[in-house]
Design a protein around this motif. Structure first.
Motif, PDB file in Angstrom:
ATOM      1  N   LEU A  14      41.269  42.138  33.873  1.00 53.96           N
ATOM      2  CA  LEU A  14      40.923  40.784  33.427  1.00 53.96           C
ATOM      3  C   LEU A  14      42.102  40.183  32.669  1.00 53.96           C
ATOM      4  N   LEU A  15      42.474  38.976  33.088  1.00 56.06           N
ATOM      5  CA  LEU A  15      43.584  38.243  32.462  1.00 56.06           C
ATOM      6  C   LEU A  15      43.024  37.007  31.771  1.00 56.06           C
ATOM      7  N   GLN A  16      43.580  36.697  30.596  1.00 58.83           N
ATOM      8  CA  GLN A  16      43.049  35.582  29.800  1.00 58.83           C
ATOM      9  C   GLN A  16      43.990  34.384  29.847  1.00 58.83           C
ATOM     10  N   GLY A  17      43.470  33.265  30.350  1.00 65.29           N
ATOM     11  CA  GLY A  17      44.258  32.038  30.387  1.00 65.29           C
ATOM     12  C   GLY A  17      45.275  32.044  31.516  1.00 65.29           C
ATOM     13  N   THR A  18      45.983  30.937  31.650  1.00 66.86           N
ATOM     14  CA  THR A  18      46.917  30.784  32.775  1.00 66.86           C
ATOM     15  C   THR A  18      48.329  30.498  32.277  1.00 66.86           C
ATOM     16  N   GLY A  19      48.675  31.086  31.129  1.00 72.11           N
ATOM     17  CA  GLY A  19      50.020  30.934  30.593  1.00 72.11           C
ATOM     18  C   GLY A  19      50.993  31.914  31.229  1.00 72.11           C
ATOM     19  N   GLY A  20      52.183  31.996  30.607  1.00 68.72           N
ATOM     20  CA  GLY A  20      53.272  32.784  31.180  1.00 68.72           C
ATOM     21  C   GLY A  20      52.935  34.248  31.394  1.00 68.72           C
ATOM     22  N   VAL A  21      52.325  34.889  30.396  1.00 67.19           N
ATOM     23  CA  VAL A  21      52.012  36.321  30.510  1.00 67.19           C
ATOM     24  C   VAL A  21      50.959  36.548  31.599  1.00 67.19           C
ATOM     25  N   SER A  22      49.888  35.779  31.549  1.00 69.40           N
ATOM     26  CA  SER A  22      48.755  36.045  32.451  1.00 69.40           C
ATOM     27  C   SER A  22      49.094  35.743  33.909  1.00 69.40           C
ATOM     28  N   ILE A  23      49.853  34.684  34.165  1.00 70.74           N
ATOM     29  CA  ILE A  23      50.164  34.363  35.565  1.00 70.74           C
ATOM     30  C   ILE A  23      51.146  35.383  36.150  1.00 70.74           C
ATOM     31  N   PHE A  24      52.082  35.855  35.328  1.00 64.77           N
ATOM     32  CA  PHE A  24      52.950  36.933  35.834  1.00 64.77           C
ATOM     33  C   PHE A  24      52.112  38.199  36.068  1.00 64.77           C
ATOM     34  N   GLY A  25      51.168  38.445  35.165  1.00 66.46           N
ATOM     35  CA  GLY A  25      50.248  39.584  35.345  1.00 66.46           C
ATOM     36  C   GLY A  25      49.471  39.462  36.643  1.00 66.46           C
ATOM     37  N   LEU A  26      49.024  38.243  36.934  1.00 63.44           N
ATOM     38  CA  LEU A  26      48.289  37.997  38.181  1.00 63.44           C
ATOM     39  C   LEU A  26      49.160  38.317  39.397  1.00 63.44           C
ATOM     40  N   GLN A  27      50.403  37.867  39.364  1.00 63.94           N
ATOM     41  CA  GLN A  27      51.285  38.102  40.512  1.00 63.94           C
ATOM     42  C   GLN A  27      51.539  39.603  40.719  1.00 63.94           C
ATOM     43  N   LEU A  28      51.740  40.323  39.617  1.00 65.74           N
ATOM     44  CA  LEU A  28      52.003  41.767  39.723  1.00 65.74           C
ATOM     45  C   LEU A  28      50.742  42.508  40.180  1.00 65.74           C
ATOM     46  N   ALA A  29      49.596  42.145  39.609  1.00 68.67           N
ATOM     47  CA  ALA A  29      48.341  42.807  39.984  1.00 68.67           C
ATOM     48  C   ALA A  29      48.046  42.591  41.464  1.00 68.67           C
ATOM     49  N   HIS A  30      48.239  41.365  41.920  1.00 68.35           N
ATOM     50  CA  HIS A  30      47.966  41.031  43.319  1.00 68.35           C
ATOM     51  C   HIS A  30      48.853  41.871  44.243  1.00 68.35           C
ATOM     52  N   ALA A  31      50.123  42.028  43.847  1.00 67.82           N
ATOM     53  CA  ALA A  31      51.048  42.824  44.672  1.00 67.82           C
ATOM     54  C   ALA A  31      50.605  44.284  44.741  1.00 67.82           C
ATOM     55  N   MET A  32      49.912  44.759  43.695  1.00 73.19           N
ATOM     56  CA  MET A  32      49.470  46.164  43.662  1.00 73.19           C
ATOM     57  C   MET A  32      48.096  46.373  44.292  1.00 73.19           C
ATOM     58  N   GLY A  33      47.464  45.294  44.747  1.00 71.87           N
ATOM     59  CA  GLY A  33      46.127  45.435  45.330  1.00 71.87           C
ATOM     60  C   GLY A  33      45.043  45.600  44.284  1.00 71.87           C
ATOM     61  N   VAL A  34      45.375  45.201  43.048  1.00 68.99           N
ATOM     62  CA  VAL A  34      44.408  45.287  41.946  1.00 68.99           C
ATOM     63  C   VAL A  34      43.570  44.008  41.933  1.00 68.99           C
ATOM     64  N   GLN A  35      42.251  44.143  41.738  1.00 70.69           N
ATOM     65  CA  GLN A  35      41.353  42.995  41.666  1.00 70.69           C
ATOM     66  C   GLN A  35      41.599  42.250  40.358  1.00 70.69           C
ATOM     67  N   VAL A  36      41.632  40.917  40.428  1.00 74.41           N
ATOM     68  CA  VAL A  36      41.921  40.119  39.229  1.00 74.41           C
ATOM     69  C   VAL A  36      40.774  39.172  38.902  1.00 74.41           C
ATOM     70  N   ILE A  37      40.320  39.279  37.655  1.00 70.48           N
ATOM     71  CA  ILE A  37      39.439  38.255  37.084  1.00 70.48           C
ATOM     72  C   ILE A  37      40.300  37.493  36.090  1.00 70.48           C
ATOM     73  N   ILE A  38      40.286  36.173  36.187  1.00 66.36           N
ATOM     74  CA  ILE A  38      41.111  35.380  35.265  1.00 66.36           C
ATOM     75  C   ILE A  38      40.244  34.318  34.590  1.00 66.36           C
ATOM     76  N   THR A  39      40.529  34.060  33.312  1.00 65.40           N
ATOM     77  CA  THR A  39      39.794  33.016  32.597  1.00 65.40           C
ATOM     78  C   THR A  39      40.716  31.820  32.368  1.00 65.40           C
ATOM     79  N   SER A  40      40.114  30.656  32.215  1.00 66.10           N
ATOM     80  CA  SER A  40      40.893  29.460  31.896  1.00 66.10           C
ATOM     81  C   SER A  40      39.957  28.406  31.315  1.00 66.10           C
ATOM     82  N   SER A  41      40.553  27.455  30.594  1.00 65.84           N
ATOM     83  CA  SER A  41      39.778  26.309  30.102  1.00 65.84           C
ATOM     84  C   SER A  41      39.645  25.241  31.173  1.00 65.84           C
ATOM     85  N   SER A  42      40.315  25.444  32.316  1.00 68.93           N
ATOM     86  CA  SER A  42      40.398  24.385  33.333  1.00 68.93           C
ATOM     87  C   SER A  42      40.023  24.902  34.720  1.00 68.93           C
TER      88      SER A  42
END
Ligand SMILES: NC(=O)c1ccc[n+]([C@@H]2O[C@H](COP(=O)([O-])OP(=O)(O)OC[C@H]3O[C@@H](n4cnc5c(N)ncnc54)[C@H](OP(=O)(O)O)[C@@H]3O)[C@@H](O)[C@H]2O)c1
Length: 187
Positions: A14-42
């Protein structure tokens, strides 16, 4: 996710928000085949995150108890790891989102530095909480190999010149960005 989470394909982060850390985390997780839940205010930012491979998005404004939605998404099991950037305002809920034996990687404190935490949460979840600052050169080189091998390009919201530093920080404070904000140091 690699060094602390030990997550492998099929696990959930689970990644919190869509800032610099979380979006890079999303890209790395996706490349590893890891499921991503992400939160955002938008909702619009959640839609953008899904285009980058997020499996599930939760609006933490309209769904303040996002830990329950995350648990439901994992069929009641809980997520394997939370990349915690919210800090005081999100940490207690992160314990509600992880599975028994799950991990919280404490990276940031966007919502303030201090909070009262019930130690029973750590006990009940048999949680593993690790503070994360910088890594080693070896970790950095391993990450760069993965970035190159997967052709990952960082999501850059906006680039500012060195003479526009104040505007760059104002942009960051506004929270309007998605991904990273760059201040160009070299000419
Ligand atoms: N430990 C380290 O080595 C390290 C390294 C880098 C950064 N950090 C820390 O990590 C944190 C994140 O850095 P960043 O560069 O990713 O920041 P950022 O780009 O400014 O990210 C801000 C985004 O986080 C979300 N957010 C803000 N408040 C939130 C809250 N209360 N709950 C959930 N999400 C919230 C918002 O996303 P939405 O707009 O989608 O709602 C906001 O746009 C900061 O505290 C930073 O100091 C630590």
């Amino acid at each position: 996710m690699v060094e602390h989470g030990n997550v492998i394909a099929g696990r959930t982060v689970l990644l919190q928000g869509t800032g610099g850390v979380s979006i890079f985390g999303l890209q790395l997780a996706h490349a590893m085949g890891v499921q991503v839940i992400i939160t955002s205010s938008s909702d619009e930012k959640l839609a953008r995150a899904k285009k980058l491979g997020a499996n599930y998005g939760i609006n933490y404004k309209s769904t303040p108890d996002w830990e329950k939605a995350a648990t439901d998404f994992t069929d009641g099991r809980g997520v394997d790891q939370v990349i915690e950037v919210g800090g005081a305002g999100t940490l207690t809920r992160s314990f509600g989102a992880i599975r028994v034996g799950g991990k919280i990687s404490l990276i940031g404190g966007l919502s303030g530095p201090a909070t009262e935490l019930n130690p029973g949460l750590i006990l009940a979840r048999r949680a593993n909480v690790q503070g994360i600052s910088v890594g080693s050169t070896q970790m950095f080189e391993a990450m760069n190999l993965a970035i190159a091998a997967n052709g990952i390009k960082p999501v850059i919201d906006k680039v500012f010149g060195f003479d526009q530093v104040q505007a760059a920080y104002r942009h960051m404070a506004s929270g309007a960005h998605f991904g990273k904000i760059v201040i160009r140091v070299a000419v």
